[in-house]
Design a protein around this motif. Structure first.
Motif, PDB file in Angstrom:
ATOM      1  N   LYS A   1       0.823  -1.214   0.000  1.00  0.00           N
ATOM      2  CA  LYS A   1       0.000   0.000   0.000  1.00  0.00           C
ATOM      3  C   LYS A   1       0.856   1.263   0.000  1.00  0.00           C
ATOM      4  O   LYS A   1       0.541   2.239  -0.687  1.00  0.00           O
ATOM      5  CB  LYS A   1      -0.931  -0.004   1.215  1.00  0.00           C
ATOM      6  N   ILE A   2       1.929   1.253   0.789  1.00  0.00           N
ATOM      7  CA  ILE A   2       2.739   2.477   0.879  1.00  0.00           C
ATOM      8  C   ILE A   2       3.502   2.713  -0.414  1.00  0.00           C
ATOM      9  O   ILE A   2       3.738   3.859  -0.823  1.00  0.00           O
ATOM     10  CB  ILE A   2       3.702   2.408   2.096  1.00  0.00           C
ATOM     11  N   ASN A   3       3.866   1.628  -1.114  1.00  0.00           N
ATOM     12  CA  ASN A   3       4.573   1.782  -2.393  1.00  0.00           C
ATOM     13  C   ASN A   3       3.663   2.273  -3.508  1.00  0.00           C
ATOM     14  O   ASN A   3       4.145   2.728  -4.547  1.00  0.00           O
ATOM     15  CB  ASN A   3       5.226   0.454  -2.799  1.00  0.00           C
ATOM     16  N   SER A   4       2.350   2.187  -3.281  1.00  0.00           N
ATOM     17  CA  SER A   4       1.414   2.695  -4.297  1.00  0.00           C
ATOM     18  C   SER A   4       1.194   4.195  -4.177  1.00  0.00           C
ATOM     19  O   SER A   4       0.540   4.798  -5.024  1.00  0.00           O
ATOM     20  CB  SER A   4       0.073   1.966  -4.170  1.00  0.00           C
ATOM     21  N   ILE A   5       1.744   4.800  -3.103  1.00  0.00           N
ATOM     22  CA  ILE A   5       1.628   6.257  -2.925  1.00  0.00           C
ATOM     23  C   ILE A   5       2.802   6.912  -3.644  1.00  0.00           C
ATOM     24  O   ILE A   5       3.960   6.652  -3.323  1.00  0.00           O
ATOM     25  CB  ILE A   5       1.652   6.633  -1.427  1.00  0.00           C
ATOM     26  N   PRO A   6       2.544   7.780  -4.611  1.00  0.00           N
ATOM     27  CA  PRO A   6       3.644   8.379  -5.388  1.00  0.00           C
ATOM     28  C   PRO A   6       4.380   9.460  -4.592  1.00  0.00           C
ATOM     29  O   PRO A   6       3.797  10.166  -3.774  1.00  0.00           O
ATOM     30  CB  PRO A   6       2.921   8.981  -6.604  1.00  0.00           C
ATOM     31  N   SER A   7       5.661   9.580  -4.833  1.00  0.00           N
ATOM     32  CA  SER A   7       6.524  10.668  -4.352  1.00  0.00           C
ATOM     33  C   SER A   7       6.312  11.033  -2.883  1.00  0.00           C
ATOM     34  O   SER A   7       5.778  12.090  -2.564  1.00  0.00           O
ATOM     35  CB  SER A   7       6.310  11.927  -5.218  1.00  0.00           C
ATOM     36  N   LEU A   8       6.724  10.148  -1.991  1.00  0.00           N
ATOM     37  CA  LEU A   8       6.683  10.460  -0.564  1.00  0.00           C
ATOM     38  C   LEU A   8       7.754  11.499  -0.238  1.00  0.00           C
ATOM     39  O   LEU A   8       8.908  11.362  -0.666  1.00  0.00           O
ATOM     40  CB  LEU A   8       6.935   9.202   0.270  1.00  0.00           C
ATOM     41  N   PRO A   9       7.417  12.548   0.521  1.00  0.00           N
ATOM     42  CA  PRO A   9       8.430  13.540   0.909  1.00  0.00           C
ATOM     43  C   PRO A   9       9.461  12.926   1.855  1.00  0.00           C
ATOM     44  O   PRO A   9       9.243  11.859   2.436  1.00  0.00           O
ATOM     45  CB  PRO A   9       7.612  14.630   1.601  1.00  0.00           C
ATOM     46  N   ALA A  10      10.564  13.631   2.043  1.00  0.00           N
ATOM     47  CA  ALA A  10      11.677  13.106   2.839  1.00  0.00           C
ATOM     48  C   ALA A  10      11.265  12.777   4.267  1.00  0.00           C
ATOM     49  O   ALA A  10      11.783  11.838   4.873  1.00  0.00           O
ATOM     50  CB  ALA A  10      12.825  14.119   2.837  1.00  0.00           C
ATOM     51  N   SER A  11      10.313  13.536   4.829  1.00  0.00           N
ATOM     52  CA  SER A  11       9.920  13.351   6.235  1.00  0.00           C
ATOM     53  C   SER A  11       9.249  12.013   6.495  1.00  0.00           C
ATOM     54  O   SER A  11       9.227  11.533   7.633  1.00  0.00           O
ATOM     55  CB  SER A  11       8.973  14.483   6.667  1.00  0.00           C
ATOM     56  N   VAL A  12       8.698  11.380   5.436  1.00  0.00           N
ATOM     57  CA  VAL A  12       8.047  10.080   5.616  1.00  0.00           C
ATOM     58  C   VAL A  12       8.595   9.040   4.642  1.00  0.00           C
ATOM     59  O   VAL A  12       8.040   7.944   4.513  1.00  0.00           O
ATOM     60  CB  VAL A  12       6.503  10.187   5.439  1.00  0.00           C
ATOM     61  N   ALA A  13       9.706   9.365   3.965  1.00  0.00           N
ATOM     62  CA  ALA A  13      10.253   8.451   2.966  1.00  0.00           C
ATOM     63  C   ALA A  13      10.695   7.131   3.579  1.00  0.00           C
ATOM     64  O   ALA A  13      10.690   6.094   2.902  1.00  0.00           O
ATOM     65  CB  ALA A  13      11.433   9.110   2.257  1.00  0.00           C
ATOM     66  N   LEU A  14      11.057   7.146   4.861  1.00  0.00           N
ATOM     67  CA  LEU A  14      11.507   5.905   5.509  1.00  0.00           C
ATOM     68  C   LEU A  14      10.412   4.848   5.566  1.00  0.00           C
ATOM     69  O   LEU A  14      10.700   3.661   5.758  1.00  0.00           O
ATOM     70  CB  LEU A  14      12.030   6.192   6.915  1.00  0.00           C
ATOM     71  N   LEU A  15       9.134   5.241   5.389  1.00  0.00           N
ATOM     72  CA  LEU A  15       8.045   4.269   5.406  1.00  0.00           C
ATOM     73  C   LEU A  15       8.075   3.345   4.196  1.00  0.00           C
ATOM     74  O   LEU A  15       7.373   2.326   4.185  1.00  0.00           O
ATOM     75  CB  LEU A  15       6.692   4.989   5.489  1.00  0.00           C
ATOM     76  N   LYS A  16       8.875   3.689   3.179  1.00  0.00           N
ATOM     77  CA  LYS A  16       9.048   2.770   2.056  1.00  0.00           C
ATOM     78  C   LYS A  16       9.639   1.442   2.533  1.00  0.00           C
ATOM     79  O   LYS A  16       9.472   0.407   1.889  1.00  0.00           O
ATOM     80  CB  LYS A  16       9.961   3.399   0.997  1.00  0.00           C
TER      81      LYS A  16
END
Length: 501
Positions: free
Chosen positions: A412-427
């Motif tokens: 699900k999290i990989n289906s969200i495009p362009s995560l900002p740096a503040s939450v990029a670790l959730l990848k």
């Protein structure tokens, strides 16, 4: 003892995100804080039952208190997730004994005719521990220090141990220590421990550390299954096996044990994920989430008592077991209807439905399990085996839950495009649990935050579906349980010894 075990079992779940963040843990190590405890309990409980049946209850009980106390201290002083998990393992080795021996001793000192009343009485300290546990865990983690989750056990251990030493009088087993040690099924215990560990480890890391198709997952899983099969075949040989075949010959016992396995799977997985759901999806604090799951905790343990006393009143148990499974399966299944906009009435009422079922299945099945035992001598052993099956189900449920959560969350999290740096670790799904406390304050747009909350919701919604399906299997198995008589006054050989003796 019951209060201590129920308190410890429920304090940790609400504090897991705070602990993981403080000790720089990952999602896998966060889940292993619970899985390691449950694995230790599963491995050790049949051993406590077997040992205490041969050498008596007291020495294993005192050893359980000691291990639980040492584990609580190690947990409380931990400076890394590895040391914390070690503490949880030691707590599990002790807590497994306290849990199973409390029920075995009740079977020793009561007749089957009166046992439902005493099972109902045990629900009172269980309720107190399970209601206080989430609140104390949240208060400690938010306002004091999560380490008090371990320290709080020590005074309770002190009181319980003193009471056990001075007031628990059971008939001794008149046999030399050499004869007792010779009777113990040492090889069976070793095979069982090896099989459980090999089976559980790959279930927890599949989809997290290694893919399901990896040899690192498949090889230990297959070996674990083969070792457990070998253990089942070997158990026909010893004079005093860990799991005597005679306990399993009754169809009622077989179906009750299957139900106990599923019940443990559902109960302990919910205790792990319900607080996380409220913290991640509704952005609640640890304390608020502990209050949000009170409808579930309170109803579970209120109905543990109500269902047991109803058995004593009606002298029948099958209809209660059937009703319990229906409430459990339906209640957990409708958790899947929750989303970010669900009302308090909706979240609380659904918990009540599930709690009625889980509480009923907690206290009623021990009656047919013990009634199906070949003799009164075997009733304590039958109870111990049932508790072990419940915790084995918990272990499998927690392992499957960890794998499901990580796999669905990553998708699900990989289906969200362009995560900002503040939450990029959730990848990286290994960061998902540790990030939960920061989700409330992270500086991102409301729309993006809603998408991330939705990823957490979808991951746990899949777990609700799985648990509801297992609940349906539990209901079908319960249809094969027979209505056996409860009107027997036989006592076991370790029964209560009055002072006048």
């Amino acid at each position: 003892m019951v209060f201590l075990v129920s308190l410890d079992a429920t304090t940790l779940a609400v504090a897991i995100p705070a602990i993981t963040s403080d000790l720089s843990g990952t999602t896998l190590t966060a889940f292993w804080a619970n899985i390691s405890f449950t694995l230790a309990v599963v491995v050790i409980q049949p051993i406590y039952t077997s040992f205490s049946d041969i050498i008596g209850r007291k020495i294993p009980l005192y050893a359980a208190f000691a291990l639980f106390g040492i584990g609580s201290i190690v947990f409380s002083v931990a400076r890394s997730m590895a040391v914390l998990i070690l503490g949880r393992v030691l707590q599990g080795l002790g807590g497994g004994g306290l849990d199973v021996l409390s029920e075995v001793i009740v079977a020793d000192i009561t007749t089957l005719q009166e046992r439902a009343v005493y099972i109902g009485l045990l629900s009172l300290p269980m309720a107190a521990g399970c209601i206080a546990g989430p609140i104390l865990g949240a208060v400690f983690s938010e306002y004091v220090d999560w380490r008090w989750i371990g320290w709080i056990n020590l005074p309770v251990i002190g009181v319980a141990l003193v009471l056990a030493i001075f007031f628990m009088r059971l008939r001794p087993i008149h046999q030399s220590l050499r004869e007792q040690l010779f009777r113990i099924d040492w090889l069976g215990m070793l095979i069982f421990m090896t099989g459980c560990i090999l089976f559980a480890l790959p279930l927890s890391w599949a989809g997290n550390m290694y893919p399901w198709g990896s040899w690192r997952t498949i090889v230990p899983l297959v070996i674990g299954i083969l070792v457990l099969v070998a253990f089942a075949l070997y158990e026909s040989r010893p004079t005093d096996p860990v799991f005597p075949y005679r306990i399993f010959r009754s169809r009622t016992a077989q179906m009750t044990l299957l139900g106990s396995f599923i019940h443990g799977m559902v109960l302990y997985t919910l205790l792990q994920y319900l607080p996380l759901f409220f913290q991640a999806v509704y952005l609640e604090t640890a304390l608020k989430s502990s209050i949000s799951i009170l409808p579930f905790c309170c109803v579970v343990f209120v109905f543990t008592g109500i269902a047991a006393w109803a058995v004593d009143f009606f002298r029948k148990y099958r209809w209660e077991i059937w009703a319990g499974w229906v409430f459990l399966a339906v209640g957990v299944g409708i958790f899947s209807l929750w989303n970010q906009s669900s009302s308090l009435a909706m979240t609380a009422s659904f918990q009540v439905i599930a709690g009625i079922g889980i509480g009923t299945i907690f206290s009623v099945p021990p009656i047919p399990m013990q009634a199906s035992a070949p003799t009164a001598e075997d009733q304590g052993l039958a109870m111990g085996i049932m508790v072990a099956f419940r915790l084995f189900g918990a272990l499998i449920g927690l392992a499957i839950g960890a794998t499901t959560f990580s796999g669905v969350f990553a998708s699900k999290i990989n289906s969200i495009p362009s995560l900002p740096a503040s939450v990029a670790l959730l990848k990286n799904p290994s960061e998902a649990v540790g990030f939960i406390p920061h989700l409330r304050t992270v500086d991102i747009s409301p729309a993006l935050k809603d998408l991330i909350q939705g990823a957490y919701k979808d991951a746990m919604q899949t777990i609700w579906y799985e648990l509801a399906a297992f609940g349906a299997v539990g209901f079908l198995s319960s249809l094969l349980i027979k209505e056996l008589t409860m009107e027997t006054e036989e006592l076991s050989r370790q029964h209560f010894e009055p002072e006048s003796d």
